[in-house]
Design a protein around this motif. Sequence first.
Motif, short mmCIF file in Angstrom:
data_model
loop_
_atom_site.label_atom_id
_atom_site.label_comp_id
_atom_site.label_asym_id
_atom_site.label_seq_id
_atom_site.Cartn_x
_atom_site.Cartn_y
_atom_site.Cartn_z
N ARG A 37 -14.59 -2.91 -17.26
CA ARG A 37 -14.02 -2.96 -15.74
C ARG A 37 -13.27 -1.94 -15.32
NH1 ARG A 37 -14.98 -8.28 -13.00
NH2 ARG A 37 -15.82 -9.54 -14.58
N SER A 38 -13.39 -1.64 -13.99
CA SER A 38 -12.66 -0.49 -13.44
C SER A 38 -11.17 -0.99 -13.23
CB SER A 38 -13.20 -0.31 -12.02
OG SER A 38 -12.84 -1.06 -11.19
N PRO A 39 -10.18 -0.22 -12.90
CA PRO A 39 -8.85 -0.64 -12.68
C PRO A 39 -8.92 -1.58 -11.45
CG PRO A 39 -8.77 1.58 -12.96
CD PRO A 39 -10.46 1.31 -12.86
N TYR A 40 -10.09 -1.51 -10.39
CA TYR A 40 -9.99 -2.37 -9.55
C TYR A 40 -10.89 -3.92 -9.68
CZ TYR A 40 -8.60 2.23 -7.74
OH TYR A 40 -8.11 3.34 -7.71
N ASP A 83 -18.65 -1.61 1.21
CA ASP A 83 -17.94 -0.36 1.37
C ASP A 83 -16.99 0.12 0.34
OD1 ASP A 83 -19.53 -0.20 3.76
OD2 ASP A 83 -17.69 -0.88 5.01
N PHE A 84 -16.11 -0.88 -0.18
CA PHE A 84 -15.23 -0.40 -0.93
C PHE A 84 -15.99 -0.11 -2.49
CE2 PHE A 84 -12.56 -1.64 -4.37
CZ PHE A 84 -11.25 -0.87 -4.22
N ASN A 85 -17.00 -0.63 -2.77
CA ASN A 85 -17.40 -0.20 -3.96
C ASN A 85 -18.23 0.99 -3.91
OD1 ASN A 85 -16.73 -2.56 -5.08
ND2 ASN A 85 -18.67 -3.38 -5.71
N ALA A 86 -18.77 1.39 -2.60
CA ALA A 86 -19.54 2.54 -2.08
C ALA A 86 -18.62 3.76 -2.52
CB ALA A 86 -20.29 2.29 -0.99
N ALA A 87 -17.49 3.57 -1.85
CA ALA A 87 -16.34 4.63 -1.97
C ALA A 87 -16.01 5.04 -3.27
CB ALA A 87 -15.25 4.10 -1.16
N ARG A 124 0.92 -1.36 -0.09
CA ARG A 124 -0.15 0.02 0.11
C ARG A 124 0.63 1.40 0.09
NH1 ARG A 124 -5.19 -2.28 3.67
NH2 ARG A 124 -6.29 -2.80 1.94
N ALA A 125 1.94 1.20 0.61
CA ALA A 125 2.75 2.30 0.37
C ALA A 125 3.43 2.56 -1.05
CB ALA A 125 4.19 2.13 1.33
N ALA A 126 3.51 1.48 -1.56
CA ALA A 126 4.05 1.67 -3.02
C ALA A 126 2.67 1.98 -4.02
CB ALA A 126 4.65 0.13 -3.66
N ARG A 127 1.64 1.63 -3.52
CA ARG A 127 0.28 1.98 -4.52
C ARG A 127 -0.99 2.00 -3.51
NH1 ARG A 127 -1.48 2.25 -10.20
NH2 ARG A 127 -3.44 2.86 -9.61
N PRO A 128 -0.98 3.20 -3.02
CA PRO A 128 -2.09 3.41 -1.88
C PRO A 128 -3.31 3.02 -2.23
CG PRO A 128 -0.52 5.31 -2.05
CD PRO A 128 -0.34 4.45 -3.47
N ASP A 129 -3.86 3.10 -3.70
CA ASP A 129 -5.17 2.75 -3.78
C ASP A 129 -5.37 1.26 -4.39
OD1 ASP A 129 -3.84 2.91 -6.26
OD2 ASP A 129 -5.51 3.59 -7.34
N ILE A 130 -4.28 0.31 -3.91
CA ILE A 130 -4.62 -0.91 -4.38
C ILE A 130 -5.65 -1.68 -3.68
CG2 ILE A 130 -2.91 -2.23 -2.67
CD1 ILE A 130 -1.68 -3.68 -5.43
N ALA A 131 -6.54 -2.45 -4.44
CA ALA A 131 -7.50 -3.00 -4.13
C ALA A 131 -6.96 -4.53 -3.79
CB ALA A 131 -8.80 -3.25 -4.95
N LEU A 132 -7.24 -5.05 -2.44
CA LEU A 132 -6.79 -6.33 -2.30
C LEU A 132 -7.87 -7.40 -2.23
CD1 LEU A 132 -4.39 -5.46 0.61
CD2 LEU A 132 -3.93 -6.67 -1.47
#
Length: 449
Positions: A405-408, A378-382, A297-305
């Motif tokens: 598809r979104s990036p996530y 929650d992730f999707n709502a955000a 997450r430090a490298a890619r803060p928005d990464i979806a896990l």
Amino acid sequence: MSDQQAKKRLYIKTYGCQMNVYDSERMADVLAPLGYGLTDTPEGADLVVLNTCHIREKATEKTYSELGRLKALKLAKAAEGGAMTIAVAGCVAQAEGAEIMRRQPAVDFVVGPQSYHQLPELIARTYRALGQRLAAEFAAEEKFDALPVDRAVTGVTAFLTVQEGCDKFCTFCVVPYTRGAEYSRPVEAILAEARGLAAKGVRELTLLGQNVNAYAGAGGLAGLARQLAKISGIDRIRYTTSHPRDMDEALIAAHGELDALMPFLHLPVQSGSDRVLKAMNRGHTSDHYLRLVERIRAARPDIALSGDFIVGFPGETDREFEQTLELVGQVRYAQAFSFKYSPRPGTPASALAGQVPESVKEDRLARLQDLLNEHQTDFNAAQAGRTLPVLFEKIGRRPGQVVGRSPYLQPVHIEGSPSLIGTIAPVEITQATRGSLTGRLAQDAMAVA
Ligand code: 5AD
Ligand code: SF4
């Protein structure tokens, strides 16, 4: 399986105390699912185990002279085109394993009393070294053992196998036995296939492998992704499934630097309990995993896990299950797969004591899934109110709809022209559910269109 039906013959010679007699029975139990049935002579056996004892004097020397006799039988079997595997177990193995292997090369492996549950792994590794597959009765189960693919292939997205097999030997899993050792395809073959796919209009590649981030071609998976990203037309790269142990610095860094590498990572943890993780032979603790997630997450803060979880592994207590919930609470996955532990014949965990009752597993699975679903929602709502680049893949089920598809990796539905398919366009997200997003083309995209 009765001894008559067994395809392979197992001879165990037990020395010493009652404890060793008990251990020999346990070894026979663990090996039965692999097709081994007991026989009472070593001649012609497929696997011979010497269960040794250290207590009495000369026990060690007795072991070596027995091994000398077995070596002759092994050579005789090899001369007939067969193979005999010789293992030394028990206290002598524990005390001087390396010395035994050195003094008697006919020994294939030694195994100490703490490791009998790993016998299937040791045998599979021995067979692999001989270039053979273990012909055990592993019934494949699609949901656990297939490559992790849950998307339809469109003309716009494609899967590309870069790695196969697994050397991790998680104690619940059949893949290392059925799929064999980790193997990485050569970089050139992968690049050639990718160029061919790009020429056919593919814009997104999902690199596949049972342990994809163990990819061992030049530059590892990070190097491969960097080369693939240079291919004209390939705008998006994903990969699955990754093992936490193989998530190296280069790959983490690539997530921060390589635009084509999508901010989505399937990184199974299986459990949040260190005792369970150890019994699963995962090779990491929950803390290692959490620190790894922090670095990613430090490298890619928005990464979806995304993750995989098993509830009700043998011996899992309420408290240990709670630790899984706690880990999930800390990571907050965008998406996940969760399973009730299912004993797979031939795997070490299937022979463990403390199998968890079905009703308890069901209860735990329901609780875990409630939490995972809440986080996914929650992730999707955000995403509502954000503008995301969407790669459009196909027309939707409703008239006038196109889906991408979104990036996530979320499916995104909009009203729009089928001519959008194969393009990446910014979409303003207006609505979200647990499973998908809805939006409209952003103004700047309309201006271009
Ligand atoms: N029981 C339950 N889940 C399993 N998986 C693999 N083997 C088993 C099993 N015996 C799950 C793991 C793995 C995913 C592909 O399937 O979570 O990551
Ligand atoms: Fe199975 Fe573990 Fe290998 Fe994944 S890493 S395929 S769960 S043994």
